[in-house]
Design a protein around this motif. Structure first.
Motif, PDB file in Angstrom:
ATOM      1  N   CYS A   2       0.840  -1.203   0.000  1.00 42.58           N
ATOM      2  CA  CYS A   2       0.000   0.000   0.000  1.00 42.58           C
ATOM      3  C   CYS A   2       0.872   1.249   0.000  1.00 42.58           C
ATOM      4  O   CYS A   2       1.915   1.271   0.641  1.00 42.58           O
ATOM      5  CB  CYS A   2      -0.908  -0.013   1.227  1.00 42.58           C
ATOM      6  SG  CYS A   2      -2.047   1.379   1.222  1.00 42.58           S
ATOM      7  N   ASN A   4      -0.475   4.301   0.810  1.00 38.45           N
ATOM      8  CA  ASN A   4      -1.308   5.384   1.349  1.00 38.45           C
ATOM      9  C   ASN A   4      -0.884   5.951   2.706  1.00 38.45           C
ATOM     10  O   ASN A   4      -1.183   7.079   3.012  1.00 38.45           O
ATOM     11  CB  ASN A   4      -2.757   4.925   1.434  1.00 38.45           C
ATOM     12  CG  ASN A   4      -3.356   4.847   0.054  1.00 38.45           C
ATOM     13  OD1 ASN A   4      -3.081   5.693  -0.792  1.00 38.45           O
ATOM     14  ND2 ASN A   4      -4.134   3.817  -0.211  1.00 38.45           N
ATOM     15  N   CYS A   6      -2.033   5.694   5.786  1.00 44.60           N
ATOM     16  CA  CYS A   6      -3.031   6.187   6.746  1.00 44.60           C
ATOM     17  C   CYS A   6      -2.306   6.214   8.092  1.00 44.60           C
ATOM     18  O   CYS A   6      -1.531   5.296   8.406  1.00 44.60           O
ATOM     19  CB  CYS A   6      -4.232   5.254   6.802  1.00 44.60           C
ATOM     20  SG  CYS A   6      -5.040   5.121   5.189  1.00 44.60           S
ATOM     21  N   TYR A   8      -2.849   5.593  11.073  1.00 42.03           N
ATOM     22  CA  TYR A   8      -3.033   4.579  12.120  1.00 42.03           C
ATOM     23  C   TYR A   8      -2.542   3.199  11.687  1.00 42.03           C
ATOM     24  O   TYR A   8      -2.631   2.241  12.450  1.00 42.03           O
ATOM     25  CB  TYR A   8      -4.535   4.463  12.476  1.00 42.03           C
ATOM     26  CG  TYR A   8      -5.401   4.254  11.255  1.00 42.03           C
ATOM     27  CD1 TYR A   8      -5.591   2.995  10.712  1.00 42.03           C
ATOM     28  CD2 TYR A   8      -6.009   5.334  10.618  1.00 42.03           C
ATOM     29  CE1 TYR A   8      -6.345   2.807   9.575  1.00 42.03           C
ATOM     30  CE2 TYR A   8      -6.766   5.163   9.477  1.00 42.03           C
ATOM     31  CZ  TYR A   8      -6.923   3.905   8.959  1.00 42.03           C
ATOM     32  OH  TYR A   8      -7.675   3.727   7.821  1.00 42.03           O
ATOM     33  N   CYS A   9      -2.044   3.074  10.452  1.00 44.23           N
ATOM     34  CA  CYS A   9      -1.899   1.734   9.859  1.00 44.23           C
ATOM     35  C   CYS A   9      -0.439   1.358   9.625  1.00 44.23           C
ATOM     36  O   CYS A   9       0.364   2.157   9.175  1.00 44.23           O
ATOM     37  CB  CYS A   9      -2.678   1.697   8.551  1.00 44.23           C
ATOM     38  SG  CYS A   9      -2.572   0.117   7.696  1.00 44.23           S
ATOM     39  N   GLN A  46      -4.704  -4.718  -1.251  1.00 44.08           N
ATOM     40  CA  GLN A  46      -4.820  -3.828  -0.107  1.00 44.08           C
ATOM     41  C   GLN A  46      -5.597  -2.573  -0.510  1.00 44.08           C
ATOM     42  O   GLN A  46      -6.326  -2.002   0.256  1.00 44.08           O
ATOM     43  CB  GLN A  46      -3.416  -3.444   0.362  1.00 44.08           C
ATOM     44  CG  GLN A  46      -3.344  -3.108   1.806  1.00 44.08           C
ATOM     45  CD  GLN A  46      -3.541  -4.335   2.674  1.00 44.08           C
ATOM     46  OE1 GLN A  46      -2.886  -5.342   2.471  1.00 44.08           O
ATOM     47  NE2 GLN A  46      -4.446  -4.255   3.621  1.00 44.08           N
ATOM     48  N   HIS A  79     -10.430   1.861  -1.850  1.00 40.62           N
ATOM     49  CA  HIS A  79     -10.186   3.090  -1.083  1.00 40.62           C
ATOM     50  C   HIS A  79     -11.049   4.199  -1.685  1.00 40.62           C
ATOM     51  O   HIS A  79     -11.043   4.378  -2.906  1.00 40.62           O
ATOM     52  CB  HIS A  79      -8.702   3.457  -1.180  1.00 40.62           C
ATOM     53  CG  HIS A  79      -8.274   4.503  -0.208  1.00 40.62           C
ATOM     54  ND1 HIS A  79      -8.829   5.763  -0.174  1.00 40.62           N
ATOM     55  CD2 HIS A  79      -7.345   4.479   0.779  1.00 40.62           C
ATOM     56  CE1 HIS A  79      -8.250   6.462   0.796  1.00 40.62           C
ATOM     57  NE2 HIS A  79      -7.354   5.703   1.388  1.00 40.62           N
TER      58      HIS A  79
HETATM   59 FE1  SF4 Z   1      -3.202   1.337   3.104  1.00 35.82          FE
HETATM   60 FE2  SF4 Z   1      -5.587   0.554   4.006  1.00 35.82          FE
HETATM   61 FE3  SF4 Z   1      -3.516   0.799   5.696  1.00 35.82          FE
HETATM   62 FE4  SF4 Z   1      -4.600   2.987   4.647  1.00 35.82          FE
HETATM   63  S1  SF4 Z   1      -5.634   1.512   6.027  1.00 35.82           S
HETATM   64  S2  SF4 Z   1      -2.413   2.556   4.820  1.00 35.82           S
HETATM   65  S3  SF4 Z   1      -5.204   2.253   2.609  1.00 35.82           S
HETATM   66  S4  SF4 Z   1      -3.706  -0.643   4.010  1.00 35.82           S
END
Ligand code: SF4
Length: 283
Positions: A2, A4, A6, A8-9, A46, A79
Protein backbone atom coordinates in the motif's frame (compact mmCIF):
# COMPACT_ATOMS: atom_id res chain seq x y z
CA UNK A 1 1.26 -3.52 -0.42
CA UNK A 2 0.00 0.00 0.00
CA UNK A 3 1.17 3.54 -0.82
CA UNK A 4 -1.31 5.38 1.35
CA UNK A 5 0.19 5.67 4.83
CA UNK A 6 -3.03 6.19 6.75
CA UNK A 7 -1.70 7.49 10.03
CA UNK A 8 -3.03 4.58 12.12
CA UNK A 9 -1.90 1.73 9.86
CA UNK A 10 1.21 -0.39 9.79
CA UNK A 11 0.58 -2.10 6.43
CA UNK A 12 2.79 0.12 4.19
CA UNK A 13 5.71 -0.43 6.59
CA UNK A 14 5.38 -4.20 6.77
CA UNK A 15 4.05 -5.03 3.28
CA UNK A 16 5.87 -2.41 1.21
CA UNK A 17 4.51 -0.46 -1.76
CA UNK A 18 1.76 -1.43 -4.18
CA UNK A 19 2.61 -3.66 -7.09
CA UNK A 20 0.22 -4.53 -9.93
CA UNK A 21 0.18 -7.84 -11.73
CA UNK A 22 -0.01 -7.81 -15.53
CA UNK A 23 -3.63 -7.89 -16.78
CA UNK A 24 -2.91 -10.75 -19.20
CA UNK A 25 -1.63 -12.87 -16.28
CA UNK A 26 -4.74 -12.13 -14.23
CA UNK A 27 -7.03 -12.91 -17.17
CA UNK A 28 -5.23 -16.19 -17.85
CA UNK A 29 -5.46 -17.17 -14.19
CA UNK A 30 -9.19 -16.41 -14.05
CA UNK A 31 -9.78 -18.34 -17.28
CA UNK A 32 -7.95 -21.34 -15.80
CA UNK A 33 -9.91 -21.18 -12.54
CA UNK A 34 -13.25 -20.92 -14.31
CA UNK A 35 -12.29 -23.89 -16.52
CA UNK A 36 -11.57 -25.87 -13.33
CA UNK A 37 -15.07 -25.07 -12.06
CA UNK A 38 -14.49 -22.10 -9.75
CA UNK A 39 -17.53 -19.84 -9.67
CA UNK A 40 -16.49 -17.10 -7.26
CA UNK A 41 -13.46 -15.01 -8.24
CA UNK A 42 -12.22 -12.36 -5.80
CA UNK A 43 -9.68 -9.76 -6.89
CA UNK A 44 -7.81 -9.07 -3.70
CA UNK A 45 -5.57 -6.10 -3.02
CA UNK A 46 -4.82 -3.83 -0.11
CA UNK A 47 -6.07 -1.01 -2.29
CA UNK A 48 -7.46 -2.89 -5.25
CA UNK A 49 -8.97 0.02 -7.14
CA UNK A 50 -5.64 1.83 -7.49
CA UNK A 51 -4.60 -1.06 -9.78
CA UNK A 52 -2.08 0.19 -12.32
CA UNK A 53 -1.08 -2.77 -14.47
CA UNK A 54 -1.13 -0.84 -17.74
CA UNK A 55 -4.92 -0.62 -17.71
CA UNK A 56 -7.08 0.78 -14.94
CA UNK A 57 -9.17 -1.27 -12.56
CA UNK A 58 -12.57 -0.63 -14.24
CA UNK A 59 -11.12 -1.88 -17.54
CA UNK A 60 -9.71 -4.96 -15.78
CA UNK A 61 -13.19 -5.69 -14.41
CA UNK A 62 -14.72 -5.32 -17.86
CA UNK A 63 -12.17 -7.67 -19.43
CA UNK A 64 -12.71 -10.34 -16.76
CA UNK A 65 -16.47 -9.92 -17.13
CA UNK A 66 -16.12 -10.60 -20.87
CA UNK A 67 -14.44 -13.98 -20.29
CA UNK A 68 -16.75 -16.89 -21.11
CA UNK A 69 -18.36 -18.89 -18.30
CA UNK A 70 -20.86 -18.52 -15.49
CA UNK A 71 -19.02 -17.03 -12.52
CA UNK A 72 -19.13 -14.12 -10.11
CA UNK A 73 -16.48 -11.42 -9.68
CA UNK A 74 -15.84 -9.71 -6.37
CA UNK A 75 -13.11 -7.35 -5.31
CA UNK A 76 -11.74 -5.84 -2.14
CA UNK A 77 -10.61 -3.58 -0.58
CA UNK A 78 -11.43 -0.29 -2.26
CA UNK A 79 -10.19 3.09 -1.08
CA UNK A 80 -12.67 5.97 -1.43
CA UNK A 81 -10.02 8.27 -2.89
CA UNK A 82 -9.52 5.81 -5.78
CA UNK A 83 -13.18 4.89 -6.20
CA UNK A 84 -14.29 6.68 -9.37
CA UNK A 85 -17.54 7.04 -11.24
CA UNK A 86 -15.88 5.00 -13.98
CA UNK A 87 -15.46 2.12 -11.51
CA UNK A 88 -19.09 2.37 -10.41
CA UNK A 89 -20.19 2.46 -14.07
CA UNK A 90 -18.11 -0.68 -14.73
CA UNK A 91 -19.72 -2.42 -11.73
CA UNK A 92 -23.18 -1.44 -12.94
CA UNK A 93 -22.49 -2.55 -16.51
CA UNK A 94 -20.78 -5.88 -15.80
CA UNK A 95 -23.32 -8.62 -15.13
CA UNK A 96 -20.81 -10.90 -13.44
CA UNK A 97 -19.57 -8.26 -10.98
CA UNK A 98 -21.20 -8.65 -7.58
CA UNK A 99 -23.37 -5.71 -6.56
CA UNK A 100 -21.57 -5.33 -3.28
CA UNK A 101 -19.18 -2.50 -2.52
CA UNK A 102 -17.01 -2.52 0.56
CA UNK A 103 -15.89 1.09 0.86
CA UNK A 104 -14.19 1.81 4.19
CA UNK A 105 -14.99 5.34 5.33
CA UNK A 106 -13.33 5.11 8.81
CA UNK A 107 -14.90 8.35 10.12
CA UNK A 108 -17.72 10.79 9.35
CA UNK A 109 -15.63 13.80 10.41
CA UNK A 110 -13.47 15.65 7.88
CA UNK A 111 -11.15 16.74 10.66
CA UNK A 112 -10.52 13.14 11.74
CA UNK A 113 -10.22 11.94 8.14
CA UNK A 114 -7.47 14.54 7.64
CA UNK A 115 -5.74 13.37 10.84
CA UNK A 116 -5.99 9.82 9.54
CA UNK A 117 -4.44 10.96 6.22
CA UNK A 118 -7.32 9.40 4.29
CA UNK A 119 -7.28 12.06 1.54
CA UNK A 120 -11.02 12.35 0.87
CA UNK A 121 -13.83 14.31 2.47
CA UNK A 122 -17.15 13.12 3.80
CA UNK A 123 -18.90 15.03 0.99
CA UNK A 124 -16.82 13.22 -1.61
CA UNK A 125 -17.73 9.90 0.01
CA UNK A 126 -21.44 10.77 0.14
CA UNK A 127 -21.38 11.78 -3.54
CA UNK A 128 -19.80 8.45 -4.49
CA UNK A 129 -22.46 6.55 -2.56
CA UNK A 130 -25.27 8.57 -4.11
CA UNK A 131 -23.92 7.88 -7.61
CA UNK A 132 -23.38 4.19 -6.84
CA UNK A 133 -26.99 3.87 -5.63
CA UNK A 134 -28.29 5.71 -8.68
CA UNK A 135 -26.45 3.30 -10.99
CA UNK A 136 -27.14 0.17 -8.90
CA UNK A 137 -30.37 0.41 -6.89
CA UNK A 138 -29.81 -3.11 -5.52
CA UNK A 139 -26.26 -2.36 -4.32
CA UNK A 140 -25.24 -3.60 -0.89
CA UNK A 141 -22.77 -1.34 0.91
CA UNK A 142 -20.44 -2.23 3.74
CA UNK A 143 -17.72 -0.24 5.43
CA UNK A 144 -15.06 -0.08 8.14
CA UNK A 145 -15.20 2.47 10.95
CA UNK A 146 -12.64 3.27 13.63
CA UNK A 147 -14.07 4.69 16.86
CA UNK A 148 -11.88 6.68 19.24
CA UNK A 149 -9.07 7.84 16.97
CA UNK A 150 -6.70 10.08 19.01
CA UNK A 151 -8.27 13.51 19.46
CA UNK A 152 -11.74 12.40 18.27
CA UNK A 153 -14.44 14.36 20.12
CA UNK A 154 -18.06 13.54 20.79
CA UNK A 155 -18.90 15.98 17.97
CA UNK A 156 -16.69 14.06 15.52
CA UNK A 157 -18.27 10.79 16.60
CA UNK A 158 -21.77 12.21 16.11
CA UNK A 159 -20.83 13.05 12.53
CA UNK A 160 -19.89 9.40 12.06
CA UNK A 161 -23.25 8.34 13.50
CA UNK A 162 -24.99 10.74 11.12
CA UNK A 163 -23.13 9.30 8.13
CA UNK A 164 -23.99 5.75 9.18
CA UNK A 165 -27.67 6.63 9.65
CA UNK A 166 -27.91 8.34 6.27
CA UNK A 167 -25.89 5.81 4.26
CA UNK A 168 -27.77 2.68 5.28
CA UNK A 169 -25.03 0.06 5.31
CA UNK A 170 -25.87 -3.61 5.10
CA UNK A 171 -23.10 -4.29 7.61
CA UNK A 172 -20.25 -2.44 9.29
CA UNK A 173 -16.89 -3.67 10.53
CA UNK A 174 -16.28 -1.48 13.56
CA UNK A 175 -13.03 -1.16 15.46
CA UNK A 176 -12.03 0.61 18.63
CA UNK A 177 -8.85 2.52 17.81
CA UNK A 178 -5.75 0.74 19.02
CA UNK A 179 -2.28 2.19 18.87
CA UNK A 180 0.20 0.65 16.43
CA UNK A 181 3.83 1.31 17.14
CA UNK A 182 5.73 2.90 14.28
CA UNK A 183 2.66 4.73 12.90
CA UNK A 184 2.19 8.48 12.79
CA UNK A 185 -0.88 8.33 15.04
CA UNK A 186 1.13 6.63 17.78
CA UNK A 187 2.32 9.88 19.30
CA UNK A 188 -0.91 11.91 18.95
CA UNK A 189 -2.53 13.21 22.15
CA UNK A 190 -5.46 10.99 23.11
CA UNK A 191 -7.40 12.65 25.93
CA UNK A 192 -10.71 10.72 25.72
CA UNK A 193 -10.85 7.89 28.31
CA UNK A 194 -11.24 4.32 27.08
CA UNK A 195 -14.62 3.87 28.85
CA UNK A 196 -16.03 6.85 26.96
CA UNK A 197 -14.79 5.44 23.64
CA UNK A 198 -16.33 2.08 24.51
CA UNK A 199 -19.71 3.80 25.09
CA UNK A 200 -19.50 5.45 21.65
CA UNK A 201 -18.56 2.11 20.15
CA UNK A 202 -21.61 0.47 21.73
CA UNK A 203 -23.84 3.29 20.49
CA UNK A 204 -22.57 2.79 16.95
CA UNK A 205 -23.18 -0.97 17.18
CA UNK A 206 -26.77 -0.33 18.31
CA UNK A 207 -27.47 2.15 15.51
CA UNK A 208 -26.00 -0.15 12.87
CA UNK A 209 -27.79 -3.15 14.43
CA UNK A 210 -31.14 -1.46 13.71
CA UNK A 211 -30.14 -0.36 10.19
CA UNK A 212 -28.75 -3.80 9.31
CA UNK A 213 -31.88 -5.54 10.63
CA UNK A 214 -34.10 -3.22 8.55
CA UNK A 215 -32.02 -3.98 5.46
CA UNK A 216 -32.42 -7.73 6.05
CA UNK A 217 -36.19 -7.38 6.60
CA UNK A 218 -36.53 -5.52 3.29
CA UNK A 219 -35.12 -8.56 1.46
CA UNK A 220 -38.01 -10.83 2.54
CA UNK A 221 -40.13 -11.75 -0.49
CA UNK A 222 -37.33 -11.06 -3.00
CA UNK A 223 -35.77 -13.77 -5.14
CA UNK A 224 -31.99 -13.94 -5.50
CA UNK A 225 -29.56 -15.90 -7.60
CA UNK A 226 -27.21 -17.42 -5.04
CA UNK A 227 -23.98 -19.37 -5.23
CA UNK A 228 -24.24 -22.42 -2.98
CA UNK A 229 -21.23 -22.90 -0.70
CA UNK A 230 -22.11 -26.13 1.12
CA UNK A 231 -23.93 -27.39 4.23
CA UNK A 232 -25.48 -24.68 6.43
CA UNK A 233 -26.47 -24.60 10.07
CA UNK A 234 -29.14 -27.14 10.80
CA UNK A 235 -30.25 -30.42 9.32
CA UNK A 236 -30.68 -30.42 5.53
CA UNK A 237 -29.77 -26.74 5.15
CA UNK A 238 -27.38 -25.23 2.64
CA UNK A 239 -25.51 -21.97 2.93
CA UNK A 240 -25.00 -19.66 -0.01
CA UNK A 241 -24.33 -16.02 -0.89
CA UNK A 242 -26.36 -13.76 -3.09
CA UNK A 243 -24.98 -11.13 -5.46
CA UNK A 244 -24.96 -8.62 -2.58
CA UNK A 245 -22.65 -10.95 -0.62
CA UNK A 246 -25.34 -11.63 1.99
CA UNK A 247 -25.55 -15.15 3.42
CA UNK A 248 -28.70 -17.02 2.35
CA UNK A 249 -29.60 -20.36 3.94
CA UNK A 250 -32.21 -22.74 2.56
CA UNK A 251 -33.16 -26.43 2.65
CA UNK A 252 -31.62 -28.24 -0.31
CA UNK A 253 -29.62 -31.14 -1.59
CA UNK A 254 -25.86 -31.04 -0.83
CA UNK A 255 -25.20 -31.82 -4.51
CA UNK A 256 -26.05 -28.15 -5.22
CA UNK A 257 -22.74 -27.05 -3.63
CA UNK A 258 -20.71 -25.02 -6.12
CA UNK A 259 -23.74 -24.22 -8.29
CA UNK A 260 -25.95 -21.20 -8.76
CA UNK A 261 -29.57 -21.50 -7.61
CA UNK A 262 -32.64 -19.25 -7.36
CA UNK A 263 -33.90 -18.73 -3.82
CA UNK A 264 -36.94 -16.83 -2.56
CA UNK A 265 -36.38 -15.16 0.82
CA UNK A 266 -38.93 -16.12 3.47
CA UNK A 267 -37.41 -14.66 6.65
CA UNK A 268 -34.51 -12.59 7.93
CA UNK A 269 -32.02 -12.83 10.78
CA UNK A 270 -29.34 -10.27 11.66
CA UNK A 271 -26.60 -12.38 10.12
CA UNK A 272 -28.37 -14.23 7.31
CA UNK A 273 -31.49 -14.60 5.22
CA UNK A 274 -33.60 -17.77 5.11
CA UNK A 275 -35.14 -18.87 1.87
CA UNK A 276 -36.62 -21.63 -0.21
CA UNK A 277 -35.39 -22.97 -3.50
CA UNK A 278 -37.37 -21.81 -6.54
CA UNK A 279 -37.99 -24.92 -8.67
CA UNK A 280 -36.66 -24.62 -12.22
CA UNK A 281 -40.15 -24.82 -13.75
CA UNK A 282 -41.20 -21.67 -11.80
CA UNK A 283 -38.22 -19.51 -12.90
FE1 SF4 B 1 -3.20 1.34 3.10
FE2 SF4 B 1 -5.59 0.55 4.01
FE3 SF4 B 1 -3.52 0.80 5.70
FE4 SF4 B 1 -4.60 2.99 4.65
S1 SF4 B 1 -5.63 1.51 6.03
S2 SF4 B 1 -2.41 2.56 4.82
S3 SF4 B 1 -5.20 2.25 2.61
S4 SF4 B 1 -3.71 -0.64 4.01
Amino acid sequence: GCNNFCSYCIVPYVRGRERSRRPEDILREVEGLVAEGYRDITLLGQNVNSYAGGIRFPELLRRINDLPGDFRIRFMTSHPKDCTRELLDAMAGCKKVSKHLHLPVQSGSDRILAEMNRRYTVDHYRELIAYARERMPDLSLTSDIIVGFPGETRGDFEQTLDLVQKTGYTALYTFLYSRRSGTRAEGLPDPVPGEEKSRWFQELLEVQGRIGAEYMERQVGKTFRVLVEGPGRGEGKLTSRNDQNVIVEFPGDPSLAGQFAEVEIVSAHNWALEGRLVPEENR
